[in-house]
Design a protein around this motif. Structure first.
Motif, PDB file in Angstrom:
ATOM      1  N   SER A 184     -31.054   5.980   4.946  1.00  0.00           N
ATOM      2  CA  SER A 184     -30.522   6.542   3.703  1.00  0.00           C
ATOM      3  C   SER A 184     -29.112   6.072   3.375  1.00  0.00           C
ATOM      4  CB  SER A 184     -30.532   8.076   3.776  1.00  0.00           C
ATOM      5  OG  SER A 184     -29.745   8.520   4.873  1.00  0.00           O
ATOM      6  N   SER A 185     -28.427   5.481   4.337  1.00  0.00           N
ATOM      7  CA  SER A 185     -27.054   5.039   4.092  1.00  0.00           C
ATOM      8  C   SER A 185     -26.981   3.576   3.678  1.00  0.00           C
ATOM      9  CB  SER A 185     -26.197   5.248   5.349  1.00  0.00           C
ATOM     10  OG  SER A 185     -26.724   4.502   6.436  1.00  0.00           O
TER      11      SER A 185
ATOM     12  N   THR B 262     -33.507   4.109  -3.261  1.00  0.00           N
ATOM     13  CA  THR B 262     -34.810   4.756  -3.422  1.00  0.00           C
ATOM     14  C   THR B 262     -34.710   6.263  -3.220  1.00  0.00           C
ATOM     15  OG1 THR B 262     -35.911   2.752  -2.631  1.00  0.00           O
ATOM     16  CG2 THR B 262     -37.194   4.788  -2.617  1.00  0.00           C
ATOM     17  N   LEU B 263     -33.936   6.669  -2.220  1.00  0.00           N
ATOM     18  CA  LEU B 263     -33.798   8.094  -1.920  1.00  0.00           C
ATOM     19  C   LEU B 263     -33.117   8.833  -3.074  1.00  0.00           C
ATOM     20  CD1 LEU B 263     -34.500  10.023   0.389  1.00  0.00           C
ATOM     21  CD2 LEU B 263     -32.171   9.722   1.261  1.00  0.00           C
ATOM     22  N   GLN B 264     -32.083   8.226  -3.648  1.00  0.00           N
ATOM     23  CA  GLN B 264     -31.397   8.840  -4.787  1.00  0.00           C
ATOM     24  C   GLN B 264     -32.326   8.918  -5.997  1.00  0.00           C
ATOM     25  OE1 GLN B 264     -28.363  10.291  -4.676  1.00  0.00           O
ATOM     26  NE2 GLN B 264     -28.372   9.765  -2.507  1.00  0.00           N
TER      27      GLN B 264
ATOM     28  N   TYR C 212     -34.539  11.870  -5.515  1.00  0.00           N
ATOM     29  CA  TYR C 212     -33.804  13.097  -5.841  1.00  0.00           C
ATOM     30  C   TYR C 212     -33.828  13.334  -7.357  1.00  0.00           C
ATOM     31  CZ  TYR C 212     -31.818  13.141  -1.097  1.00  0.00           C
ATOM     32  OH  TYR C 212     -31.646  13.188   0.268  1.00  0.00           O
ATOM     33  N   ALA C 213     -33.651  12.249  -8.124  1.00  0.00           N
ATOM     34  CA  ALA C 213     -33.660  12.355  -9.589  1.00  0.00           C
ATOM     35  C   ALA C 213     -35.024  12.832 -10.085  1.00  0.00           C
ATOM     36  CB  ALA C 213     -33.307  11.006 -10.213  1.00  0.00           C
ATOM     37  N   ILE C 214     -36.084  12.243  -9.536  1.00  0.00           N
ATOM     38  CA  ILE C 214     -37.441  12.622  -9.949  1.00  0.00           C
ATOM     39  C   ILE C 214     -37.718  14.080  -9.622  1.00  0.00           C
ATOM     40  CG2 ILE C 214     -39.906  12.220  -9.541  1.00  0.00           C
ATOM     41  CD1 ILE C 214     -39.189   9.273  -8.997  1.00  0.00           C
ATOM     42  N   GLY C 215     -37.356  14.485  -8.410  1.00  0.00           N
ATOM     43  CA  GLY C 215     -37.625  15.848  -7.981  1.00  0.00           C
ATOM     44  C   GLY C 215     -36.860  16.899  -8.747  1.00  0.00           C
ATOM     45  N   SER C 216     -35.643  16.559  -9.184  1.00  0.00           N
ATOM     46  CA  SER C 216     -34.807  17.543  -9.882  1.00  0.00           C
ATOM     47  C   SER C 216     -35.185  17.697 -11.347  1.00  0.00           C
ATOM     48  CB  SER C 216     -33.334  17.149  -9.774  1.00  0.00           C
ATOM     49  OG  SER C 216     -33.093  15.903 -10.421  1.00  0.00           O
TER      50      SER C 216
ATOM     51  N   GLY D  93     -22.968   7.795 -10.940  1.00  0.00           N
ATOM     52  CA  GLY D  93     -22.442   7.132  -9.755  1.00  0.00           C
ATOM     53  C   GLY D  93     -23.257   7.333  -8.498  1.00  0.00           C
ATOM     54  N   HIS D  94     -24.305   8.143  -8.546  1.00  0.00           N
ATOM     55  CA  HIS D  94     -25.108   8.392  -7.343  1.00  0.00           C
ATOM     56  C   HIS D  94     -26.233   7.372  -7.171  1.00  0.00           C
ATOM     57  CE1 HIS D  94     -23.055  12.210  -6.812  1.00  0.00           C
ATOM     58  NE2 HIS D  94     -23.346  12.533  -8.065  1.00  0.00           N
TER      59      HIS D  94
END
Length: 385
Positions: free
Chosen positions: A222-223, A229-231, A234-238, A254-255
């Motif tokens: 994730s780093s 992809t992980l960010q 997060y966008a899709i889930g929120s 910026g994320h």
């Protein structure tokens, strides 16, 4: 005695509307997604939108030009299209410009172009011309292989620096051969060989195998490789069902790196929710449906194969982009047609739309017979040749 029927021309205004609507929607989403980053980097929230608008204008001019001329002229220019694509893709290796760690662009007259995007339309024209000249000969496996071998030089050169685009190029060619070829097992053998070749490319390039490792262990990476992809997830889930509202994305602040490019679908999900994502997918489904109707009723085999090639191009890019964003496959850097930021891509996608609309313009129907083209039913009243 009945009066002889007259042939009436056809033009697919439904497809034209879908194209214009998708491009307009893409501009809105591009501004919503990129304004924060554009202001921080360039001091102008409209920076990416202005550049994309310039490409849209050029693309629309090309589209209108290709609608206006007889698409059959492209058959005579097929070898030129192939050679130009090959030369430009080869030039990238030696004098290409590197952007964000990838050497995929050529700087010509102060403009950056991506030759691999030109290669897509070049190969569609070339393969459509080849198939139209030897439709019955494709039943022979040797001739099937010959067509594949003709496109290998361009695919191989593109794969050297951009494997995902090479996969799309090969996918376009295989889809065209699958539609034109009478024997499915020919297609199956080529598919197996293509997958094997792709595996070799991945294993011989360390950074590509690292992407697969990151895909399989997303949270562990994730780093670095898995961060984007992980960010996006997060966008899709929120976003939920109806989203946070247009312009209200948090991840674009910026994320999520390069959100305006291949990850723009995740911002659509965040701002417009599952409902908006489904609407976007349905928009492309409707577009592909119109392509299918035009291909079925095209005036000749060359026109039909042109439309099949464009169909394959759009379908492959949409499926691959959404698969990457949802982490169904490893990150490949494939953009979402008409919506993601990308000047060369926008120009030549619209040029491809011009070819398809040009083919639709060549369709003829007899006025005294039932016309059910709009209902998706191919009639025997179509006049061929």
């Amino acid at each position: 005695m009945s009066k002889p029927s007259r042939a009436s021309s056809y033009f697919d205004y439904t497809l034209l509307f879908l194209i214009i609507f998708t491009v307009a929607f893409g501009m809105v989403m591009l501004y919503s997604t990129s304004s924060y980053e554009a202001m921080n980097q360039y001091g102008d929230s409209m920076y990416f939108v202005k550049r994309q608008l310039r490409s849209v204008v050029i693309g629309l001019v090309l589209m209108v030009a290709l609608i206006s001329v007889n698409y059959k002229i492209l058959k005579k220019l097929s070898m030129l299209a192939y050679l130009l694509s090959f030369i430009l893709c080869l030039a990238v290796i030696f004098v290409g410009t590197e952007i964000n760690g990838s050497k995929r662009w050529l700087s010509i007259g102060g403009l950056s172009i991506q030759p691999s995007e030109i290669a897509k339309i070049g190969l569609i024209i070339f393969v459509a011309a080849i198939i139209s000249k030897m439709p019955r000969q494709l039943g022979n496996f040797k001739n099937y292989i010959k067509v594949v071998l003709m496109v290998i030089p361009i695919v191989g050169i593109v794969a050297y620096s951009n494997l995902s685009t090479a996969i799309i190029l090969m996918g376009i060619v295989l889809c065209m051969l699958f539609v034109a070829g009478p024997k499915v097992w020919h297609f199956g053998i080529i598919m197996i060989l293509g997958v094997a070749a792709g595996g070799v490319f991945i294993l011989t390039q360390g950074y590509r195998s690292d992407r697969i490792t990151a895909w399989l262990n997303l949270e562990a990476s994730s780093s670095d490789l898995g961060y984007q992809t992980l960010q996006g997830l997060y966008a899709i889930g929120s976003g939920g069902i109806f989203g946070k509202g247009l312009g209200e994305s948090i991840q674009k602040l910026g994320h999520l790196p390069e959100a305006q490019n291949d990850m723009i679908f995740s911002i659509i999900c965040e701002e417009l929710g599952l409902f908006g994502a489904i609407c976007v997918i349905l928009l492309f489904v409707l577009m592909l449906w119109r392509f299918m109707m035009i291909a079925n009723n095209a005036d000749d085999l060359f026109g039909s194969m042109l439309v099949v090639g464009v169909f394959a191009h759009i379908a492959l890019q949409v499926v691959l982009n959404i698969a990457v964003v949802t982490n169904t496959i490893p990150n490949t850097g494939v953009i979402l047609p008409f919506i993601s930021y990308g000047g060369t891509s926008e120009i030549f996608l619209l040029a491809e739309m011009g070819m398809v609309l040009g083919v639709s313009r060549g369709i003829r129907f007899r006025e005294n017979e039932s016309q059910s083209f709009e209902d998706g039913i191919t009639q025997n009243s179509a006049i061929r040749g």
